[in-house]
Design a protein around this motif. Structure first.
Motif, PDB file in Angstrom:
ATOM      1  N   MET A   1       0.839  -1.193   0.000  1.00 15.69           N
ATOM      2  CA  MET A   1       0.000   0.000   0.000  1.00 15.69           C
ATOM      3  C   MET A   1       0.878   1.248   0.000  1.00 15.69           C
ATOM      4  N   SER A   2       0.440   2.235  -0.758  1.00 17.01           N
ATOM      5  CA  SER A   2       1.156   3.501  -0.821  1.00 17.01           C
ATOM      6  C   SER A   2       0.223   4.613  -0.361  1.00 17.01           C
ATOM      7  N   ARG A   3       0.803   5.634   0.204  1.00 13.48           N
ATOM      8  CA  ARG A   3      -0.002   6.763   0.661  1.00 13.48           C
ATOM      9  C   ARG A   3      -0.149   7.773  -0.466  1.00 13.48           C
ATOM     10  N   LEU A   4      -1.376   8.231  -0.674  1.00 12.38           N
ATOM     11  CA  LEU A   4      -1.670   9.234  -1.686  1.00 12.38           C
ATOM     12  C   LEU A   4      -2.465  10.346  -1.027  1.00 12.38           C
ATOM     13  N   ILE A   5      -2.055  11.583  -1.237  1.00 10.00           N
ATOM     14  CA  ILE A   5      -2.747  12.747  -0.689  1.00 10.00           C
ATOM     15  C   ILE A   5      -3.375  13.523  -1.831  1.00 10.00           C
ATOM     16  N   LEU A   6      -4.647  13.802  -1.714  1.00  5.30           N
ATOM     17  CA  LEU A   6      -5.375  14.626  -2.667  1.00  5.30           C
ATOM     18  C   LEU A   6      -5.507  16.015  -2.068  1.00  5.30           C
ATOM     19  N   LEU A   7      -4.952  17.006  -2.725  1.00 13.63           N
ATOM     20  CA  LEU A   7      -4.999  18.389  -2.246  1.00 13.63           C
ATOM     21  C   LEU A   7      -5.735  19.250  -3.263  1.00 13.63           C
ATOM     22  N   ASN A   8      -6.641  20.086  -2.772  1.00 16.61           N
ATOM     23  CA  ASN A   8      -7.243  21.111  -3.623  1.00 16.61           C
ATOM     24  C   ASN A   8      -6.357  22.338  -3.503  1.00 16.61           C
ATOM     25  N   LYS A   9      -5.434  22.476  -4.451  1.00 18.68           N
ATOM     26  CA  LYS A   9      -4.445  23.559  -4.383  1.00 18.68           C
ATOM     27  C   LYS A   9      -5.105  24.907  -4.669  1.00 18.68           C
ATOM     28  N   PRO A  10      -4.944  25.854  -3.779  1.00 20.68           N
ATOM     29  CA  PRO A  10      -5.515  27.178  -4.046  1.00 20.68           C
ATOM     30  C   PRO A  10      -4.742  27.925  -5.128  1.00 20.68           C
ATOM     31  N   TYR A  11      -5.374  28.937  -5.667  1.00 20.15           N
ATOM     32  CA  TYR A  11      -4.717  29.858  -6.593  1.00 20.15           C
ATOM     33  C   TYR A  11      -3.544  30.526  -5.870  1.00 20.15           C
ATOM     34  N   GLY A  12      -2.435  30.708  -6.583  1.00 20.97           N
ATOM     35  CA  GLY A  12      -1.305  31.435  -6.028  1.00 20.97           C
ATOM     36  C   GLY A  12      -0.440  30.654  -5.070  1.00 20.97           C
ATOM     37  N   VAL A  13      -0.474  29.314  -5.154  1.00 23.14           N
ATOM     38  CA  VAL A  13       0.369  28.465  -4.315  1.00 23.14           C
ATOM     39  C   VAL A  13       1.339  27.701  -5.210  1.00 23.14           C
ATOM     40  N   LEU A  14       2.617  27.718  -4.867  1.00 21.51           N
ATOM     41  CA  LEU A  14       3.623  26.997  -5.636  1.00 21.51           C
ATOM     42  C   LEU A  14       3.567  25.504  -5.331  1.00 21.51           C
ATOM     43  N   CYS A  15       3.846  24.666  -6.344  1.00 16.48           N
ATOM     44  CA  CYS A  15       3.869  23.208  -6.160  1.00 16.48           C
ATOM     45  C   CYS A  15       5.231  22.754  -5.650  1.00 16.48           C
ATOM     46  N   GLN A  16       5.657  23.329  -4.550  1.00 16.51           N
ATOM     47  CA  GLN A  16       6.901  22.963  -3.887  1.00 16.51           C
ATOM     48  C   GLN A  16       6.757  23.354  -2.419  1.00 16.51           C
ATOM     49  N   PHE A  17       7.679  22.862  -1.588  1.00 19.34           N
ATOM     50  CA  PHE A  17       7.524  23.065  -0.153  1.00 19.34           C
ATOM     51  C   PHE A  17       8.329  24.236   0.396  1.00 19.34           C
ATOM     52  N   THR A  18       9.229  24.794  -0.404  1.00 24.15           N
ATOM     53  CA  THR A  18       9.997  25.966   0.031  1.00 24.15           C
ATOM     54  C   THR A  18      10.069  26.954  -1.124  1.00 24.15           C
ATOM     55  N   ASP A  19      10.256  28.222  -0.778  1.00 28.85           N
ATOM     56  CA  ASP A  19      10.428  29.253  -1.800  1.00 28.85           C
ATOM     57  C   ASP A  19      11.277  30.379  -1.223  1.00 28.85           C
ATOM     58  N   PRO A  20      12.416  30.678  -1.855  1.00 32.00           N
ATOM     59  CA  PRO A  20      13.293  31.723  -1.321  1.00 32.00           C
ATOM     60  C   PRO A  20      12.656  33.109  -1.342  1.00 32.00           C
ATOM     61  N   ILE A  30       0.081  21.254   3.641  1.00 27.53           N
ATOM     62  CA  ILE A  30       0.387  19.835   3.859  1.00 27.53           C
ATOM     63  C   ILE A  30       1.349  19.716   5.032  1.00 27.53           C
ATOM     64  N   SER A  31       0.927  19.003   6.092  1.00 26.71           N
ATOM     65  CA  SER A  31       1.777  18.843   7.270  1.00 26.71           C
ATOM     66  C   SER A  31       2.544  17.527   7.243  1.00 26.71           C
ATOM     67  N   GLN A  32       2.104  16.557   6.413  1.00 26.42           N
ATOM     68  CA  GLN A  32       2.784  15.264   6.360  1.00 26.42           C
ATOM     69  C   GLN A  32       4.191  15.436   5.794  1.00 26.42           C
ATOM     70  N   SER A  33       5.131  14.713   6.347  1.00 24.30           N
ATOM     71  CA  SER A  33       6.509  14.773   5.865  1.00 24.30           C
ATOM     72  C   SER A  33       6.774  13.645   4.877  1.00 24.30           C
ATOM     73  N   GLY A  34       7.786  13.842   4.038  1.00 24.76           N
ATOM     74  CA  GLY A  34       8.218  12.783   3.135  1.00 24.76           C
ATOM     75  C   GLY A  34       7.328  12.548   1.943  1.00 24.76           C
ATOM     76  N   VAL A  35       6.480  13.512   1.589  1.00 27.35           N
ATOM     77  CA  VAL A  35       5.628  13.351   0.408  1.00 27.35           C
ATOM     78  C   VAL A  35       6.045  14.370  -0.651  1.00 27.35           C
ATOM     79  N   TYR A  36       5.799  13.996  -1.913  1.00 23.03           N
ATOM     80  CA  TYR A  36       6.203  14.833  -3.032  1.00 23.03           C
ATOM     81  C   TYR A  36       5.081  14.863  -4.063  1.00 23.03           C
ATOM     82  N   ALA A  37       5.003  15.963  -4.806  1.00 22.70           N
ATOM     83  CA  ALA A  37       3.950  16.114  -5.803  1.00 22.70           C
ATOM     84  C   ALA A  37       4.179  15.153  -6.966  1.00 22.70           C
ATOM     85  N   ALA A  38       3.106  14.510  -7.391  1.00 27.29           N
ATOM     86  CA  ALA A  38       3.135  13.652  -8.580  1.00 27.29           C
ATOM     87  C   ALA A  38       2.570  14.466  -9.732  1.00 27.29           C
ATOM     88  N   GLY A  39       3.453  15.178 -10.415  1.00 28.57           N
ATOM     89  CA  GLY A  39       3.012  16.133 -11.421  1.00 28.57           C
ATOM     90  C   GLY A  39       2.968  17.525 -10.822  1.00 28.57           C
TER      91      GLY A  39
END
Length: 215
Positions: A1-20, A30-39
């Protein structure tokens, strides 16, 4: 089994976890650690984004050869014509080649959340909504397709990837599922234990699913 998170991404949010530059990122939702966007989903687009902690699942979802259909609700400038819809269905010539045939149909304005900030509308020009399903993943493809057909995109919401949708998720909300990889490759996601939905304030969402007036 693999974990999959479905997120309704709001307008104006980057598809990454950090931004300089300090812009909003997935870490705000997203508070879960160790997950990455699929696309990916563009900064100025909204809707479904899938994240997983399984590299093979991430590759399976994102790789173009698997042709997982992606369905979008698209608000365009102008009264969409049947000729434009036929062009979208047959394939549109873009700078990087002609697009694969898509599914396209006009729909009433969806009953959904207001965008913040709202789109810019011109007083004397109507807008239209269409549902567009594609199996490719070119850069800003939907926007380029509607522009090539003569109807620039004003608002873009990804409603579904495969059989996963944003039903029941308000902007910024997410839902966690357990899935089997073989079911994904067969385009029949297998939902195991549902880890539940969460709002940013920690409450389970009580909002109704996004729906269209024609449902």
């Amino acid at each position: 089994m693999s974990r999959l998170i479905l997120l309704n991404k709001p307008y104006g949010v980057l598809c990454q976890f950090t931004d300089p530059e300090g812009r909003p990122t997935l870490a705000d939702h997203i508070s879960q650690s160790g997950v990455y966007a699929a696309g990916r989903l563009d900064f100025d687009s909204e809707g479904l984004l899938l994240l997983t902690d399984d590299g093979q699942l991430q590759h399976t979802i994102a790789h173009p050869r698997n042709k997982l259909p992606k369905t979008y609700w698209v608000q365009v400038e102008g009264a969409i014509t049947e000729e434009a819809m036929a062009l979208l269905r047959c394939g549109v010539q873009l700078k990087d080649g002609i697009t694969a045939p898509a599914k396209a149909k006009a729909i009433p304005e969806p009953v959904i959340w207001p965008r913040n900030p709202p789109i810019r509308e011109r007083k004397n020009i109507p807008t239209s909504w269409l549902e567009l399903t594609i199996t490719e993943g070119r850069n800003r493809q939907v926007r380029r397709m509607t522009a090539a057909a003569g109807f620039p995109t004003l608002r873009l919401i990804r409603y579904a990837i495969g059989q996963w949708t944003i039903d029941g998720l308000r902007p910024g909300e997410s839902r966690s599922l357990d899935v089997h990889l073989p079911a994904v490759t067969g385009n029949r996601p297998s939902h195991g234990k549902n880890a539940g939905s969460r709002r940013r304030d920690g409450r389970r969402p009580g909002a109704a699913r996004p729906r269209r007036n024609d449902r």
